[in-house]
Design an enzyme around this catalytic site. Structure first.
Site, PDB file in Angstrom:
ATOM      1  N   ASP A   1       1.422   4.833   2.314  1.00  0.00           N
ATOM      2  CA  ASP A   1       1.032   5.433   3.593  1.00  0.00           C
ATOM      3  C   ASP A   1       1.457   6.900   3.668  1.00  0.00           C
ATOM      4  O   ASP A   1       2.584   7.237   3.299  1.00  0.00           O
ATOM      5  CB  ASP A   1       1.707   4.670   4.751  1.00  0.00           C
ATOM      6  CG  ASP A   1       1.536   3.165   4.660  1.00  0.00           C
ATOM      7  OD1 ASP A   1       0.461   2.673   5.023  1.00  0.00           O
ATOM      8  OD2 ASP A   1       2.478   2.474   4.202  1.00  0.00           O
TER       9      ASP A   1
ATOM     10  N   ASP B   1       0.859  -1.187   0.000  1.00  0.00           N
ATOM     11  CA  ASP B   1       0.000   0.000   0.000  1.00  0.00           C
ATOM     12  C   ASP B   1       0.896   1.237   0.000  1.00  0.00           C
ATOM     13  O   ASP B   1       2.116   1.116  -0.080  1.00  0.00           O
ATOM     14  CB  ASP B   1      -0.911   0.001   1.242  1.00  0.00           C
ATOM     15  CG  ASP B   1      -0.136   0.194   2.540  1.00  0.00           C
ATOM     16  OD1 ASP B   1       1.112   0.268   2.508  1.00  0.00           O
ATOM     17  OD2 ASP B   1      -0.780   0.272   3.598  1.00  0.00           O
TER      18      ASP B   1
ATOM     19  N   ASP C   1      -3.242   4.415   2.904  1.00  0.00           N
ATOM     20  CA  ASP C   1      -3.542   4.756   4.297  1.00  0.00           C
ATOM     21  C   ASP C   1      -3.184   6.217   4.544  1.00  0.00           C
ATOM     22  O   ASP C   1      -2.078   6.647   4.219  1.00  0.00           O
ATOM     23  CB  ASP C   1      -2.704   3.895   5.265  1.00  0.00           C
ATOM     24  CG  ASP C   1      -3.209   2.465   5.346  1.00  0.00           C
ATOM     25  OD1 ASP C   1      -4.381   2.228   4.999  1.00  0.00           O
ATOM     26  OD2 ASP C   1      -2.430   1.590   5.770  1.00  0.00           O
TER      27      ASP C   1
HETATM   28  P1  ATP Z   1       4.219  -2.482   2.982  1.00  0.00           P
HETATM   29  O1  ATP Z   1       5.215  -2.137   1.952  1.00  0.00           O
HETATM   30  O2  ATP Z   1       3.843  -3.927   2.951  1.00  0.00           O
HETATM   31  O3  ATP Z   1       3.032  -1.585   2.989  1.00  0.00           O
HETATM   32  P2  ATP Z   1       4.830  -1.164   5.444  1.00  0.00           P
HETATM   33  O4  ATP Z   1       6.027  -1.214   6.323  1.00  0.00           O
HETATM   34  O5  ATP Z   1       4.508   0.138   4.813  1.00  0.00           O
HETATM   35  O6  ATP Z   1       4.998  -2.308   4.369  1.00  0.00           O
HETATM   36  P3  ATP Z   1       2.187  -1.068   6.622  1.00  0.00           P
HETATM   37  O7  ATP Z   1       1.306  -2.208   7.024  1.00  0.00           O
HETATM   38  O8  ATP Z   1       1.688  -0.191   5.554  1.00  0.00           O
HETATM   39  O9  ATP Z   1       3.613  -1.704   6.305  1.00  0.00           O
HETATM   40  O10 ATP Z   1       2.434  -0.244   7.937  1.00  0.00           O
HETATM   41  C1  ATP Z   1       3.285   0.871   7.989  1.00  0.00           C
HETATM   42  C2  ATP Z   1       3.577   1.254   9.411  1.00  0.00           C
HETATM   43  O11 ATP Z   1       2.413   1.723  10.043  1.00  0.00           O
HETATM   44  C3  ATP Z   1       4.092   0.085  10.243  1.00  0.00           C
HETATM   45  O12 ATP Z   1       5.242   0.497  10.909  1.00  0.00           O
HETATM   46  C4  ATP Z   1       3.022  -0.191  11.250  1.00  0.00           C
HETATM   47  O13 ATP Z   1       3.569  -0.485  12.507  1.00  0.00           O
HETATM   48  C5  ATP Z   1       2.239   1.093  11.284  1.00  0.00           C
HETATM   49  N1  ATP Z   1       0.822   0.795  11.432  1.00  0.00           N
HETATM   50  C6  ATP Z   1       0.050   0.155  10.553  1.00  0.00           C
HETATM   51  N2  ATP Z   1      -1.211   0.051  10.996  1.00  0.00           N
HETATM   52  C7  ATP Z   1      -1.222   0.647  12.195  1.00  0.00           C
HETATM   53  C8  ATP Z   1      -2.226   0.879  13.180  1.00  0.00           C
HETATM   54  N3  ATP Z   1      -3.458   0.492  13.007  1.00  0.00           N
HETATM   55  N4  ATP Z   1      -1.859   1.548  14.285  1.00  0.00           N
HETATM   56  C9  ATP Z   1      -0.609   1.962  14.464  1.00  0.00           C
HETATM   57  N5  ATP Z   1       0.369   1.782  13.580  1.00  0.00           N
HETATM   58  C10 ATP Z   1       0.076   1.130  12.472  1.00  0.00           C
HETATM   59 MN    MN Z   2       2.730   0.392   3.739  1.00  0.00          MN
HETATM   60 MN    MN Z   3      -0.362   0.749   5.566  1.00  0.00          MN
END
Ligand code: ATP
Ligand code: MN
Ligand code: MN
Length: 364
Positions: free
Chosen positions: A206, A204, A288
């Protein structure tokens, strides 16, 4: 003639937040195997085992060169008997039976397909499996009532399970930037998550949004969402209000790692460059959005940059080594009984007595 072979014996500190872990992984075969076992444990509700495998993989991700023999690992933390056995099998036989069996297992495959639907967690997938559902078509035909997220997830299944590229992330960033600038001039948007750590793809995209004047960010998310919706950029969105109250249920109560910021889980309709005819002119991308007041921005930035293991280890370090509670909102010192302010990630690392680790080295 006697030849002396020099074998490197690795060493590393035990918390991932004490280590510099770049994306340059010299042991991907080993860490992929351990990550798969972690995933299987998580899908089976065995979170403790999942964390143990994640920690083991995290240590190996940071090693400066490929492991050639288990004897090199004797001094390393986080590598339990189980993980070492898996590593040994791969080094000696080229593969681990446990990993291969797991990969082939019907249960694992079905759980992966079903939890691969946006909005479907382990519990739901488990229930469906017990009810005899084995795949997407069957789920669709079964007439199960799906919530709004799951409907969108099923509808855009293929798109959402295809990773997002950096250039797609940049395209989304441009749209969000425009939305934010239109509804609140002066507001700032930062790319967080995996892309901030330098990853080339993600599941995703963020973003963290704030305003340099405290309080101006209040009510921002619904406006951003309305703008995006009016422009036809959203296929799905669910906005959650900010419910954080300092002192009342903040970091002093280290409960879940879910934070309480105003946030939006969404699916973007991203228009792509199309060359050929008959190609779909757009694709669905998970996005997100998180809004934080400027006073909590550094904590939100640190908490949402990841990786998930790095975050978990930061909080564990804070609690066990410093008697502090860290969240994405604040840092509380349990000994001094007060919140420690910070306006940058560097200050938070300093409060925690840790060397500063930049985002590109938080890929544990
Ligand atoms: P990807 O490339 O798979 O998206 P990512 O490291 O960006 O990997 P995400 O699941 O998008 O993974 O999450 C990004 C960050 O946001 C992570 O560090 C996670 O701990 C934090 N995070 C995600 N969801 C929540 C939540 N509901 N509350 C607090 N922190 C969150
Ligand atoms: Mn992510
Ligand atoms: Mn995310």
């Amino acid at each position: 003639q006697l030849q002396v072979l020099e074998v490197v014996v690795f060493s590393a500190p035990s918390y991932a937040c004490q280590r510099r872990t770049t994306l340059d992984n010299h042991n991907a075969i080993l860490t992929d195997a351990l990550s798969l076992l972690a995933e299987n444990a998580e899908l089976s509700g065995e979170d403790g085992r999942g964390v143990a495998f994640r920690r083991a993989a995290g240590v190996l991700k940071g090693l400066p060169e490929p492991v050639t023999a288990v004897t090199q690992l004797v001094g390393l933390p986080c590598l339990g008997g189980h993980s070492l056995r898996v590593v040994k099998d791969i080094l000696e036989n080229g593969a681990s039976c446990e990993v291969e069996d797991t990969k082939q297992s019907e249960r694992f495959k079905v759980l992966k397909v079903l939890t691969g639907i946006f909005g479907v967690g382990v519990k739901t997938a488990e229930r469906w499996i017990q009810e005899g559902i084995r795949g997407l078509q069957q789920l669709q035909d079964s007439g199960r009532t799906l919530n709004r997220a799951q409907q969108a997830g099923l509808q855009h299944y293929e798109d959402l399970n295809q990773h997002v590229t950096r250039s797609e992330a940049d395209a989304v960033a441009a749209v969000v930037e425009e939305a934010v600038a239109s509804v609140l001039p002066g507001a700032r948007m930062t790319l967080i998550g995996g892309f901030r750590r330098g990853k080339l793809t993600g599941h995703d995209v963020d973003f963290l949004i704030t305003h340099p004047e405290e309080g101006r960010e209040v009510g921002l998310m619904p406006k951003v969402v309305s703008w995006l919706e009016s422009q036809g950029f959203l296929l799905y969105q669910k906005t959650t209000k900010n419910s954080y109250l300092e002192g009342e249920d903040g970091p002093a109560r280290p409960s879940s790692n879910m934070d309480r910021f105003e946030r939006c889980f969404s699916i973007f309709k991203l228009t792509e460059e199309v060359n050929g005819e008959g190609l779909k002119p757009w694709r669905a991308v998970r996005v997100d959005l998180v809004v934080s007041p400027i006073s909590q921005f550094a904590f939100a930035l640190l908490g949402w940059t990841g990786s998930k293991l790095f975050e978990r280890e930061l909080r564990r370090w804070a609690g066990h080594k410093k008697a502090m509670s860290l969240s994405s909102h604040a840092l509380y010192d349990n000994t001094q009984r007060r919140y420690l302010r910070a306006s940058s990630e560097e200050e938070i690392f300093a409060h925690l007595g840790l060397e500063y680790i930049p985002p590109s080295e938080r890929n544990a």
